[in-house]
Design a protein around this motif. Sequence first.
Motif, PDB file in Angstrom:
ATOM      1  N   LYS A  76       0.793  -1.229   0.000  1.00 34.13           N
ATOM      2  CA  LYS A  76       0.000   0.000   0.000  1.00 34.13           C
ATOM      3  C   LYS A  76       0.828   1.282   0.000  1.00 34.13           C
ATOM      4  CE  LYS A  76      -3.915  -1.971   2.570  1.00 34.13           C
ATOM      5  NZ  LYS A  76      -4.751  -1.840   3.803  1.00 34.13           N
ATOM      6  N   ASP A  77       2.098   1.202   0.403  1.00 32.20           N
ATOM      7  CA  ASP A  77       2.855   2.418   0.693  1.00 32.20           C
ATOM      8  C   ASP A  77       3.703   2.943  -0.457  1.00 32.20           C
ATOM      9  OD1 ASP A  77       1.816   2.731   3.199  1.00 32.20           O
ATOM     10  OD2 ASP A  77       3.411   1.626   4.212  1.00 32.20           O
ATOM     11  N   GLY A  78       3.585   2.357  -1.642  1.00 33.43           N
ATOM     12  CA  GLY A  78       4.282   2.904  -2.801  1.00 33.43           C
ATOM     13  C   GLY A  78       5.792   2.905  -2.681  1.00 33.43           C
ATOM     14  N   LEU A  79       6.357   1.873  -2.081  1.00 35.95           N
ATOM     15  CA  LEU A  79       7.808   1.776  -1.941  1.00 35.95           C
ATOM     16  C   LEU A  79       8.466   1.507  -3.293  1.00 35.95           C
ATOM     17  CD1 LEU A  79       7.938  -0.465   1.261  1.00 35.95           C
ATOM     18  CD2 LEU A  79       7.991   2.043   1.136  1.00 35.95           C
ATOM     19  N   LYS A  80       9.728   1.854  -3.375  1.00 34.89           N
ATOM     20  CA  LYS A  80      10.511   1.564  -4.573  1.00 34.89           C
ATOM     21  C   LYS A  80      11.680   0.667  -4.168  1.00 34.89           C
ATOM     22  CE  LYS A  80       9.281   5.779  -7.059  1.00 34.89           C
ATOM     23  NZ  LYS A  80       9.781   7.002  -7.737  1.00 34.89           N
ATOM     24  N   ILE A  81      11.679  -0.539  -4.719  1.00 31.72           N
ATOM     25  CA  ILE A  81      12.704  -1.525  -4.371  1.00 31.72           C
ATOM     26  C   ILE A  81      13.650  -1.663  -5.560  1.00 31.72           C
ATOM     27  CG2 ILE A  81      13.123  -3.897  -3.628  1.00 31.72           C
ATOM     28  CD1 ILE A  81      10.152  -3.918  -2.686  1.00 31.72           C
ATOM     29  N   TYR A  82      14.876  -1.218  -5.383  1.00 31.37           N
ATOM     30  CA  TYR A  82      15.867  -1.259  -6.464  1.00 31.37           C
ATOM     31  C   TYR A  82      16.726  -2.517  -6.322  1.00 31.37           C
ATOM     32  CZ  TYR A  82      14.452   3.481  -7.532  1.00 31.37           C
ATOM     33  OH  TYR A  82      13.715   4.580  -7.894  1.00 31.37           O
ATOM     34  N   THR A  83      16.884  -3.231  -7.435  1.00 34.22           N
ATOM     35  CA  THR A  83      17.577  -4.522  -7.419  1.00 34.22           C
ATOM     36  C   THR A  83      18.768  -4.533  -8.361  1.00 34.22           C
ATOM     37  OG1 THR A  83      16.346  -5.565  -9.239  1.00 34.22           O
ATOM     38  CG2 THR A  83      15.303  -5.578  -7.043  1.00 34.22           C
ATOM     39  N   THR A  84      19.465  -5.650  -8.345  1.00 35.25           N
ATOM     40  CA  THR A  84      20.665  -5.833  -9.177  1.00 35.25           C
ATOM     41  C   THR A  84      20.335  -6.373 -10.570  1.00 35.25           C
ATOM     42  OG1 THR A  84      20.902  -8.103  -8.390  1.00 35.25           O
ATOM     43  CG2 THR A  84      22.025  -6.381  -7.132  1.00 35.25           C
ATOM     44  N   LEU A  85      19.105  -6.816 -10.785  1.00 30.94           N
ATOM     45  CA  LEU A  85      18.743  -7.480 -12.041  1.00 30.94           C
ATOM     46  C   LEU A  85      18.930  -6.541 -13.235  1.00 30.94           C
ATOM     47  CD1 LEU A  85      17.363 -10.386 -12.528  1.00 30.94           C
ATOM     48  CD2 LEU A  85      15.387  -9.035 -13.243  1.00 30.94           C
ATOM     49  N   ASP A  86      19.341  -7.095 -14.355  1.00 30.90           N
ATOM     50  CA  ASP A  86      19.364  -6.369 -15.625  1.00 30.90           C
ATOM     51  C   ASP A  86      18.181  -6.872 -16.435  1.00 30.90           C
ATOM     52  OD1 ASP A  86      19.852  -5.693 -18.401  1.00 30.90           O
ATOM     53  OD2 ASP A  86      21.889  -5.155 -17.810  1.00 30.90           O
ATOM     54  N   LEU A  87      17.143  -6.039 -16.592  1.00 32.85           N
ATOM     55  CA  LEU A  87      15.897  -6.476 -17.212  1.00 32.85           C
ATOM     56  C   LEU A  87      16.106  -6.985 -18.632  1.00 32.85           C
ATOM     57  CD1 LEU A  87      12.856  -6.826 -16.986  1.00 32.85           C
ATOM     58  CD2 LEU A  87      12.588  -4.420 -17.665  1.00 32.85           C
ATOM     59  N   PRO A 118      25.927 -14.164  -3.602  1.00 33.26           N
ATOM     60  CA  PRO A 118      24.970 -13.529  -4.515  1.00 33.26           C
ATOM     61  C   PRO A 118      23.892 -12.759  -3.757  1.00 33.26           C
ATOM     62  CG  PRO A 118      25.458 -15.755  -5.250  1.00 33.26           C
ATOM     63  CD  PRO A 118      26.070 -15.604  -3.886  1.00 33.26           C
ATOM     64  N   TYR A 119      23.553 -11.567  -4.252  1.00 34.40           N
ATOM     65  CA  TYR A 119      22.521 -10.747  -3.615  1.00 34.40           C
ATOM     66  C   TYR A 119      21.693 -10.059  -4.691  1.00 34.40           C
ATOM     67  CZ  TYR A 119      25.065  -6.409  -4.665  1.00 34.40           C
ATOM     68  OH  TYR A 119      25.662  -5.359  -5.308  1.00 34.40           O
ATOM     69  N   PHE A 120      20.554  -9.470  -4.295  1.00 28.11           N
ATOM     70  CA  PHE A 120      19.659  -8.912  -5.315  1.00 28.11           C
ATOM     71  C   PHE A 120      18.982  -7.604  -4.938  1.00 28.11           C
ATOM     72  CE2 PHE A 120      17.954 -12.618  -3.108  1.00 28.11           C
ATOM     73  CZ  PHE A 120      16.876 -12.080  -2.407  1.00 28.11           C
TER      74      PHE A 120
END
Length: 747
Positions: free
Chosen positions: A276-287, A548-550
């Motif tokens: 509900k809180d509109g968080l932004k989760i930034y990851t290591t993935l290359d889309l 490994p992490y993400f």
Amino acid sequence: MGSVYFGFWGKVPDKKEITSIKQAVASGIYDMNGDLIGKYFIYDRELTSFHQLPKHLVDALVATEDARFFEHNGVDTKSLFRVLIKSILLQDDSAGGGSTITMQLAKNLFGREELGIFSMPVNKYKEAIVAGRLEDIYSKEEIIELYLNTVTFSDNTYGIESAAKKFFNKEVSQLNLEESATLIGTLKANNGYNPRLYKENSLRRRNTVISQMVKYGYLSKETADTTTVKDIELSYRSFQYDEGTAPYFRERVRQEALKLLKDIKKPDGSSYDMYKDGLKIYTTLDLEMQEIAEASMQKHMSSIQNQYEKAYGKYAPWAQNKKIFKSYVKRIPKYQLLKKNGLSEKAIMDSLSQKHLIDVFNGTTDTILEISPLDSLEYQLKQLNTGFVAIDPSDGAIRSYIGGVNFKHFKYDHISQSKRQVGSTFKPFVYTTALENGVAPCSYFSIEAVTYEEDDNWRPENATTNDEDDEHTFYSLKYALSNSVNTIAVKVLKHVGVDNVIKQAKKMGIEEDLPQVSSIALGTAGISIKDMAGSYASFVNESKPVTPYFIVRIEDKNGNVIMENDKNTVKNDKAFTDKTRQVMIEFLKTTVDKGTAKRLRYAYHLNNDIAGKTGTTQDNKDAWFIGITPKLVTVTWVGNDEHQIGFNSTRIGQGANAALPMFGNFYSQLSKNNKFNNITNATFEEPSEEVMTALECEDRHQETFVERVFGNPNTIKVSSGKDEDKEEKTKKEKKGFFSFLKKKKNK
């Protein structure tokens, strides 16, 4: 009407409540470049501000939904009374019209109540009251912003930002005229004008919106004529949790983010709600890399599944008349329920044979078939599965992550949950241990099979041998590893000791408890894909393994960082010397150039700097390939989730055939994309002169009679059990030969 105003028909929101409007906003998950991968939500909604809305989008909305929007104070009185009269006197619930944009916003924010025949007039009047209060509090621009953030578009999409990303894969600010008109057109009937489902209907409605824009002076006829002849070109992306790109990765991030958020509080002390809180989760993935990986996976899995089923033919172990199949029937929940209810075996099987429409994954696509539960079980048992991960070896950042062949049907994540036997991909740990314990790179070991009495008369054999090789043939370490020779891998382990091998594997990042048995040389231990990737990274990361992490960081909806990954993902201590690292890379490069992974060179025409190792387990249950390049380490696994079922032959089930092609397809496509030149054009470090000198030796050595008698300093002989007789025989030969020389001398 006074009864509505004073709350007889239910409370009417006051100005205080309207001023403190809160909306559930989806949290977004983003890749390393800031591109949206997916969302977590109760309602698929992202907020946008008025200044981000294209003018033609606002014009389309006003021209279509409320032409006098900028003139009234929230209520179009004439239209409203027309609707009220129709709904009361004519009982026409579908009379429509009358609701301004502000009134529609009131409905979006506070909903409607079911009041029988009075529903329409009462709800309309309540919305008129709330609309007036909204107009007192918010500007026209703010009302447009609120409306477009709350209104529902097709496919249960809330808000214009989410709709733009779902249907056109772009932010709302990037929408062109025809795209804006298409989305505004769906507001009249979300389903009927859904451009994904009913393109022709949507096209007609879009052109109606454009005509309305011309009618009210927002658009010239010339521009309208140019626009209406264009087709609707969707770039659809589903953000449902079990669809779209990287579903296994998104689920893994969701689980980890929920754990992290437990320890993070808002400034007011309350907890964050990821939905509900509109968080932004930034990851290591290359889309983009992920999309290439998924396409490569689908291409390969379709091919290997076909080979797999064709090879078994009518003798498939998953066939309904087979013992394995029958053992799984008893695990079906419906079987257990019917058994509990006292039905006979025949009655249960008859019930399970009844056909229904069932959603299945048939090896290549998701489809609905009219089949029985027994047929559905057969589909499940024959399905091969996979795991694929690609990491940056310098820090362990996960660039691509595929947990299985199809998330909708197979939720089990083979990267985060599975531990499968790793086969010959464990051999580099054994050889690294040997080098670290003083065994020279040009040491030779006999290929001859040995029976180990201390291991219950275990006698490991080689999958293939050269016709000209015999018991007196010795292979160098490099040749033995690159050709994955089983007998030598075990002898090397015996020479350095199983405890030392386990210690070395731990140094290299293997977290699982490894069994203290000689068979681990052939990869009988179960290890996760993640651990294998982190360990192999040490060969190109200054001898240091990685974790490994993400998740990189999490921001709140205002952009404030509330969590940042500060974990040390690189091991501080070197797992082995620089010399060992350089030697091992040369060994593993040879595997690709001349050994079991040479298919990468001749079939996929990959000329990049690549090292690697194939792996195949006993009875062909697991197929592996680990590809090492200077800036990317990739692990692929293929097998059946049901451990009783493997490939029916090594020809099909070996790592070089069942797992390697996925990497081949993947890296081939990366090499064609200029975006990844920094990865695919990277080169390995040049080995030192000392290392090059240490590697100067023949691959194979045929032992001479003299060497059998006097020995060869470069050969290491490991014998055990029944082969001690042979060792004793050699000693006697040597003793006899020296006796002969002694007698000759005495003469």
